[in-house]
Design a protein around this motif. Structure first.
Motif, PDB file in Angstrom:
ATOM      1  N   ILE A 160      69.687  15.527 -14.186  1.00  0.00           N
ATOM      2  CA  ILE A 160      70.375  16.738 -14.786  1.00  0.00           C
ATOM      3  C   ILE A 160      69.247  17.429 -15.449  1.00  0.00           C
ATOM      4  CG2 ILE A 160      71.744  17.557 -16.691  1.00  0.00           C
ATOM      5  CD1 ILE A 160      73.679  15.075 -16.157  1.00  0.00           C
ATOM      6  N   LEU A 161      68.330  16.693 -16.034  1.00  0.00           N
ATOM      7  CA  LEU A 161      67.157  17.282 -16.629  1.00  0.00           C
ATOM      8  C   LEU A 161      66.179  18.208 -15.921  1.00  0.00           C
ATOM      9  CD1 LEU A 161      66.034  14.451 -19.256  1.00  0.00           C
ATOM     10  CD2 LEU A 161      67.212  16.818 -19.904  1.00  0.00           C
ATOM     11  N   GLN A 162      66.217  17.931 -14.681  1.00  0.00           N
ATOM     12  CA  GLN A 162      65.428  18.474 -13.561  1.00  0.00           C
ATOM     13  C   GLN A 162      66.023  19.723 -13.263  1.00  0.00           C
ATOM     14  OE1 GLN A 162      62.413  17.626 -12.111  1.00  0.00           O
ATOM     15  NE2 GLN A 162      62.403  15.754 -13.250  1.00  0.00           N
ATOM     16  N   ILE A 163      67.312  19.829 -13.548  1.00  0.00           N
ATOM     17  CA  ILE A 163      67.809  21.167 -13.064  1.00  0.00           C
ATOM     18  C   ILE A 163      67.722  22.390 -14.325  1.00  0.00           C
ATOM     19  CG2 ILE A 163      70.274  22.401 -12.350  1.00  0.00           C
ATOM     20  CD1 ILE A 163      71.386  19.598 -11.550  1.00  0.00           C
ATOM     21  N   ASN A 164      67.224  23.243 -13.587  1.00  0.00           N
ATOM     22  CA  ASN A 164      66.677  24.344 -14.537  1.00  0.00           C
ATOM     23  C   ASN A 164      67.172  25.784 -14.553  1.00  0.00           C
ATOM     24  OD1 ASN A 164      64.989  24.743 -12.831  1.00  0.00           O
ATOM     25  ND2 ASN A 164      62.917  24.249 -13.832  1.00  0.00           N
ATOM     26  N   GLN A 165      68.018  25.678 -13.440  1.00  0.00           N
ATOM     27  CA  GLN A 165      68.667  27.209 -13.123  1.00  0.00           C
ATOM     28  C   GLN A 165      70.305  27.159 -13.002  1.00  0.00           C
ATOM     29  OE1 GLN A 165      66.536  27.344  -9.651  1.00  0.00           O
ATOM     30  NE2 GLN A 165      67.992  26.148  -8.280  1.00  0.00           N
ATOM     31  N   PRO A 166      70.852  28.059 -13.437  1.00  0.00           N
ATOM     32  CA  PRO A 166      72.438  28.421 -13.458  1.00  0.00           C
ATOM     33  C   PRO A 166      73.017  27.890 -11.780  1.00  0.00           C
ATOM     34  CG  PRO A 166      71.422  30.466 -13.384  1.00  0.00           C
ATOM     35  CD  PRO A 166      70.293  29.546 -13.454  1.00  0.00           C
ATOM     36  N   THR A 167      72.673  28.146 -11.031  1.00  0.00           N
ATOM     37  CA  THR A 167      73.019  27.701  -9.648  1.00  0.00           C
ATOM     38  C   THR A 167      71.952  27.017  -8.896  1.00  0.00           C
ATOM     39  OG1 THR A 167      72.056  29.866  -8.534  1.00  0.00           O
ATOM     40  CG2 THR A 167      74.348  29.919  -9.431  1.00  0.00           C
ATOM     41  N   ILE A 168      72.826  25.989  -8.151  1.00  0.00           N
ATOM     42  CA  ILE A 168      71.966  24.951  -7.323  1.00  0.00           C
ATOM     43  C   ILE A 168      72.445  24.681  -6.027  1.00  0.00           C
ATOM     44  CG2 ILE A 168      72.226  22.947  -8.724  1.00  0.00           C
ATOM     45  CD1 ILE A 168      69.207  22.072  -8.065  1.00  0.00           C
ATOM     46  N   GLY A 169      71.920  24.330  -5.065  1.00  0.00           N
ATOM     47  CA  GLY A 169      72.713  23.833  -3.843  1.00  0.00           C
ATOM     48  C   GLY A 169      72.971  22.280  -3.788  1.00  0.00           C
ATOM     49  N   VAL A 170      73.640  21.923  -3.077  1.00  0.00           N
ATOM     50  CA  VAL A 170      74.108  20.391  -2.991  1.00  0.00           C
ATOM     51  C   VAL A 170      72.719  19.798  -2.443  1.00  0.00           C
ATOM     52  CG1 VAL A 170      75.262  18.604  -1.666  1.00  0.00           C
ATOM     53  CG2 VAL A 170      76.636  20.568  -2.856  1.00  0.00           C
ATOM     54  N   GLU A 171      72.369  20.311  -1.369  1.00  0.00           N
ATOM     55  CA  GLU A 171      70.959  19.657  -0.969  1.00  0.00           C
ATOM     56  C   GLU A 171      69.936  19.598  -1.815  1.00  0.00           C
ATOM     57  OE1 GLU A 171      72.592  18.893   3.058  1.00  0.00           O
ATOM     58  OE2 GLU A 171      70.916  18.362   2.184  1.00  0.00           O
ATOM     59  N   ASP A 172      69.790  20.545  -2.714  1.00  0.00           N
ATOM     60  CA  ASP A 172      68.649  20.456  -3.642  1.00  0.00           C
ATOM     61  C   ASP A 172      68.830  19.245  -4.563  1.00  0.00           C
ATOM     62  OD1 ASP A 172      68.552  23.883  -3.609  1.00  0.00           O
ATOM     63  OD2 ASP A 172      67.137  22.629  -2.432  1.00  0.00           O
ATOM     64  N   ILE A 173      70.191  19.293  -4.978  1.00  0.00           N
ATOM     65  CA  ILE A 173      70.456  18.045  -6.117  1.00  0.00           C
ATOM     66  C   ILE A 173      70.142  16.655  -5.329  1.00  0.00           C
ATOM     67  CG2 ILE A 173      72.109  16.931  -7.149  1.00  0.00           C
ATOM     68  CD1 ILE A 173      73.681  19.556  -7.817  1.00  0.00           C
ATOM     69  N   GLN A 174      70.275  16.649  -4.149  1.00  0.00           N
ATOM     70  CA  GLN A 174      70.291  15.002  -3.501  1.00  0.00           C
ATOM     71  C   GLN A 174      68.797  14.901  -3.341  1.00  0.00           C
ATOM     72  OE1 GLN A 174      72.521  15.716   0.201  1.00  0.00           O
ATOM     73  NE2 GLN A 174      74.424  14.778  -0.774  1.00  0.00           N
ATOM     74  N   ASP A 175      68.045  16.316  -3.216  1.00  0.00           N
ATOM     75  CA  ASP A 175      66.518  16.032  -3.157  1.00  0.00           C
ATOM     76  C   ASP A 175      65.969  15.294  -4.372  1.00  0.00           C
ATOM     77  OD1 ASP A 175      65.728  18.827  -1.254  1.00  0.00           O
ATOM     78  OD2 ASP A 175      66.364  16.958  -0.762  1.00  0.00           O
ATOM     79  N   ILE A 176      66.421  15.724  -5.499  1.00  0.00           N
ATOM     80  CA  ILE A 176      66.121  15.324  -6.898  1.00  0.00           C
ATOM     81  C   ILE A 176      66.708  13.956  -7.138  1.00  0.00           C
ATOM     82  CG2 ILE A 176      66.363  15.948  -9.545  1.00  0.00           C
ATOM     83  CD1 ILE A 176      66.798  18.773  -8.723  1.00  0.00           C
ATOM     84  N   VAL A 177      67.697  13.484  -6.647  1.00  0.00           N
ATOM     85  CA  VAL A 177      68.253  12.115  -6.818  1.00  0.00           C
ATOM     86  C   VAL A 177      67.137  11.136  -5.987  1.00  0.00           C
ATOM     87  CG1 VAL A 177      69.953  10.542  -5.994  1.00  0.00           C
ATOM     88  CG2 VAL A 177      70.631  12.828  -7.063  1.00  0.00           C
ATOM     89  N   GLU A 178      66.882  11.452  -4.613  1.00  0.00           N
ATOM     90  CA  GLU A 178      66.034  10.813  -3.802  1.00  0.00           C
ATOM     91  C   GLU A 178      64.598  10.745  -4.543  1.00  0.00           C
ATOM     92  OE1 GLU A 178      67.297  12.389   0.746  1.00  0.00           O
ATOM     93  OE2 GLU A 178      65.149  12.181   0.049  1.00  0.00           O
ATOM     94  N   THR A 179      64.002  11.753  -5.122  1.00  0.00           N
ATOM     95  CA  THR A 179      62.688  11.520  -6.145  1.00  0.00           C
ATOM     96  C   THR A 179      62.854  10.410  -7.143  1.00  0.00           C
ATOM     97  OG1 THR A 179      62.093  13.892  -5.323  1.00  0.00           O
ATOM     98  CG2 THR A 179      60.927  12.945  -7.167  1.00  0.00           C
ATOM     99  N   GLU A 180      64.098  10.779  -8.084  1.00  0.00           N
ATOM    100  CA  GLU A 180      64.197   9.964  -9.146  1.00  0.00           C
ATOM    101  C   GLU A 180      64.087   8.410  -8.925  1.00  0.00           C
ATOM    102  OE1 GLU A 180      63.053  12.781 -11.592  1.00  0.00           O
ATOM    103  OE2 GLU A 180      63.570  10.745 -12.476  1.00  0.00           O
ATOM    104  N   LEU A 181      64.903   8.373  -7.578  1.00  0.00           N
ATOM    105  CA  LEU A 181      65.463   7.053  -7.164  1.00  0.00           C
ATOM    106  C   LEU A 181      63.966   6.211  -6.744  1.00  0.00           C
ATOM    107  CD1 LEU A 181      68.890   6.971  -5.141  1.00  0.00           C
ATOM    108  CD2 LEU A 181      68.245   5.590  -7.246  1.00  0.00           C
ATOM    109  N   MET A 182      63.141   7.014  -6.227  1.00  0.00           N
ATOM    110  CA  MET A 182      62.010   6.438  -5.421  1.00  0.00           C
ATOM    111  C   MET A 182      61.204   5.983  -6.535  1.00  0.00           C
ATOM    112  SD  MET A 182      61.816   6.251  -2.493  1.00  0.00           S
ATOM    113  CE  MET A 182      60.005   6.109  -2.163  1.00  0.00           C
ATOM    114  N   LYS A 183      61.219   6.570  -8.035  1.00  0.00           N
ATOM    115  CA  LYS A 183      60.338   6.106  -8.968  1.00  0.00           C
ATOM    116  C   LYS A 183      60.716   4.593  -9.632  1.00  0.00           C
ATOM    117  CE  LYS A 183      59.846  11.121 -10.699  1.00  0.00           C
ATOM    118  NZ  LYS A 183      60.070  11.958 -11.728  1.00  0.00           N
TER     119      LYS A 183
END
Length: 796
Positions: free
Chosen positions: A51-74
């Motif tokens: 959620i903290l990575q989202i810094n814009q009022p609109t975002i696509g589903v694919e973009d959210i899933q990309d962020i989830v992948e990045t955070e999980l890899m950490k």
């Protein structure tokens, strides 16, 4: 950012409020898939970091899933891998639900659907047919996405227009061609594996004609036609006759003991003097003298006997050649899906003895049919050319009607040299549904250069593709059908324009008199027809510009053999460019009847206002065609579209958009072009008179047909009367439909209702005409055309 202010854009473009729960649930499923349970706190921490990575009022589903992948890899790489696999699987599941996936599934399962049955000439359930259908659907998708300009792709996908043969769009090929066989035969031609010499017998002429059909079929997506079959085959008949005379005479002289005579010297004399299979007395005398000068003793009586034998042998060979020609065109599968060539032949005006023999034996072979039981041949589509003073005359018609049986039996002498062949053509049509009839003296079909004394007058006779495509007028070369074809055509949804016009008129004038609303709707309709024609004209030009960039080597047979006139001058790596300028571009339309019902509540068959409005609409199309002829100097024309797969596509889309409108969208199909509604009770004469004026406006192609009840072969005179009405009323191209049913079990032929009257079998082949060609099984038709065929009323 406050999560309440975040908007999610889904894959289909829809928007929804952000939900942290959906993110934590997806992460939790990945943990569970890895075998890690009771990690709720860690899951929530990862969710918050996303959620903290989202810094814009609109975002696509694919973009959210990309962020989830990045955070999980950490923090949990193994979980991240499971998440990625899960994500891919979900994408695959979504893809399974898309239209293309459903289409592919239907092909795999050989479903009886309108994708698999889009072409009644193709067996889509065979392996090659499935491959063709797979390729077709995928290529259409590619064309939409990457080749078509956006406005044309949208207009097609929305159902405003239909761009035909989109699956062939990337190949840059053209639609059809009409062969100059005389040129090909005299020069010889080559295929991929070798060269073909000039043929020397009627059997070779007919066989090579089928090879040309078969070879070129794979370089275009439409049909192929021979414009003057009788003229082109006539040379082969004469060569066979000359060979027969040479052989028989040589054998006769050998029996007489004149063994020193060389067959080559005989052949030379025969070729010099016997220039007809019905030689006159001068030819015979000349041959006798030439032989006697070479010390060959033969008298006139002996020669007469030899010529008689040679003539009979030539007729037999010609019949076998025509029989083989028909059989080959119905059995040679030249495309995937067991497709035979969409072949057409035009004939009827060669008055030479050789040309007449070709026509006579072709008609006999057509009546005899295919196989042991004489099945009606589907191909070639045959067109008999009606020409006053050549194959028809009013005086001959009146003479024949007085004693029709005697006329059919050849007991009456007619003034038009081929009128007897016209009667035989009518008899063949009554039996086998072909030939159709082309009327060369209809004003728009005439050619100012035609001369009855010109041995190559066929160059100036209109010919047609059997489905109806017409190629004649030419801004960029000789006015002829030879060596030319259609480049592409696109069809407008005429009923939709009428529905929209009516809606707009009613909204603009709520309390106006109905007549005023009708007039306003008509004005809006005609304006929209004009604008849609302009859109189509520009789209055709766009496709033409793309087609021009094709290399000559993409069409090795058609271009290198000069089949498409001008192609022979190109090098393999040259672009075809201006060579295509002699082709035609067709602005097509469908649903004239349905459009008129939308405007007036009645079709144009019996409503004069509707008829006049439809006529004016097609005039608007012609105005645009004329404008674009001048704008781009290309052969634009208006086409009465031969709709097979399209007949139901527009209807389905408009039914969803506008609901059920009686007489407009309440069936599975739109009525073809300007045709009177197939369900409308109308007499033969009324139908012909109603449709004839539209032929002059549709010079890209047209056809008028009438439906007969009962067994036409028992009333051949009726066929001749109908053709006369077509001739007198100005029809350009016409055909006559009647039931032709055959029992598969016992071979009985006739009008069969539910069961065979002889053996009670329900295994019946029902031969019917679909858009200009025949099919032997209604099960190969798509749902729209089956519905249309079921609705066809007989014209009394």
């Amino acid at each position: 950012m406050n999560t309440k202010e975040i908007c999610i854009i889904k894959r289909d473009g829809k928007r929804e409020d952000f939900s942290a729960v959906k993110i934590s649930n997806a992460i939790g499923k990945a943990f569970e898939a890895t075998g890690l349970n009771d990690h709720r706190t860690l899951i929530e921490e990862i969710t918050q970091r996303v959620i903290l990575q989202i810094n814009q009022p609109t975002i696509g589903v694919e973009d959210i899933q990309d962020i989830v992948e990045t955070e999980l890899m950490k923090v949990q790489p193994e979980v991240a891998k499971k998440y990625i696999i899960y994500r891919q699987w979900r994408n695959t599941e979504r893809e399974r639900k898309t239209q293309i996936k459903h289409i592919m599934d239907g092909i795999v399962a050989i479903d009886k659907n309108d994708v698999n049955l889009s072409n009644a000439n193709m067996s889509s359930h065979t392996p090659a047919g499935q491959m063709m259908t797979f390729a077709s659907e995928i290529t259409k998708d590619y064309t939409y996405k990457y080749l078509l300009p956006k406005k044309y792709a949208e207009a097609h996908q929305l159902g405003d227009i239909h761009i035909h043969d989109l699956d062939y769009y990337p190949t840059k090929t053209t639609t059809c061609i009409q062969y100059d066989l005389d040129d090909l035969f005299e020069r010889g031609f080559h295929t991929k594996n070798g060269s073909i010499r000039t043929p020397q017998s009627i059997q070779s002429y007919a066989t090579l004609a089928t090879i040309i059909f078969q070879t070129n079929q794979n370089e275009q997506h439409g049909g192929q036609a021979i414009p003057a079959f009788d003229f082109f085959m006539a040379k082969g008949v004469l060569k066979s006759y000359q060979k027969a005379v040479t052989s028989i005479l040589s054998f006769y002289l050998e029996v007489k003991g004149e063994t020193t005579v060389k067959e080559e010297s005989l052949s030379e004399a025969i070729h010099q003097y016997l220039i007809s299979i019905e030689p006159n007395s001068e030819m015979k005398k000349g041959l006798v003298k030439a032989l006697q000068a070479s010390a060959i003793t033969i008298n006139a009586e002996e020669l007469e006997h030899i010529l008689h034998k040679a003539y009979a042998q030539t007729r037999k060979e010609t019949h076998q050649a025509m029989e083989g020609f028909i059989h080959n065109l119905n059995t040679m599968h030249s495309r995937g899906g067991n497709q035979v060539v969409f072949s057409s032949i035009n004939y009827g005006t060669d008055t030479s003895a050789e040309g007449r023999m070709v026509i006579e034996e072709l008609l006999k072979a057509t009546v005899e049919g295919l196989g042991q039981r004489g099945e009606v041949p589907v191909f070639p589509i045959q067109i008999f050319k009606i020409k006053d003073g050549v194959s028809y005359s009013e005086a001959d018609y009146q003479l024949a009607i007085q004693d029709f049986d005697a006329a059919l039996e050849g007991k009456i002498q007619f003034e038009a040299p081929n009128f007897d062949l016209f009667l035989k053509a009518c008899r063949t049509t009554a039996k086998a549904l072909f030939p159709n009839f082309m009327f060369l003296d209809t004003p728009f079909n005439q050619h100012e250069k035609w001369d009855k004394n010109d041995p190559k007058r066929y160059r100036y006779e209109l010919a047609t593709m059997g489905c109806r495509t017409r190629v004649f007028e030419n801004l960029n070369g000789e006015k002829t059908s030879l060596g030319r074809g259609n480049l592409s055509f696109t069809t407008m949804n005429l009923p939709r324009l009428a529905i929209e016009a009516r809606i707009k008129a009613e909204n603009m004038a709520e309390h106006t008199h109905p007549t005023a609303i009708e007039q306003l709707a008509k004005d809006i309709f005609l304006q929209s027809v004009h604008e849609m024609s302009e859109l189509i004209a520009e789209q055709l030009y766009s496709r033409y510009q793309y087609q021009r960039t094709a290399l000559a080597r993409q069409f090795p047979f058609m271009m290198s053999n000069n089949v498409w006139k001008g192609g022979g001058s190109l090098n393999p790596n040259d672009e075809v460019g201006d060579t295509l300028k002699q082709g035609t571009l067709g602005i097509g339309f469908i649903g004239g009847h349905n459009a008129m019902v939308a405007l007036y509540g009645q079709g144009h068959g019996h409503n004069r206002k509707a008829w006049e409005t439809l006529y004016e609409a097609i005039e608007e199309m012609n105005k645009v065609a004329d404008e674009y002829k001048q704008k781009y100097h290309l052969n634009y024309s208006v086409l009465a579209t031969p709709a097979e797969g399209l007949s139901g596509r527009f209807t389905r889309m408009d039914k969803r958009k506008y609901g059920l409108i009686p007489g407009v969208t309440d069936r599975d199909y739109y009525v073809n072009s300007f045709h009177v509604d197939v369900k409308e009770p109308i007499s033969i004469i009324e139908k012909i008179k109603c449709e004839a004026p539209f032929h002059a406006l549709t010079r890209g192609g047209h056809i008028t047909y009438v439906e007969l009840d009962g067994e036409a072969q028992k009333n051949i005179k009726a066929i001749a009367k109908i053709v006369k009405v077509m001739h007198d009323e100005g029809i350009g191209y016409g055909s006559i439909n009647h039931p032709v049913d055959t029992c598969h079990n016992c071979g009985y032929k006739g009008v069969i209702y539910d069961k065979c009257p002889i053996c009670n079998s329900e295994n019946i082949m029902r031969m019917r005409r679909i858009t200009g060609y025949l099919t032997g099984d209604l099960n190969s038709w798509n749902s729209a055309k089956r519905a249309e065929e079921k609705d066809r009323v007989k014209h009394g």
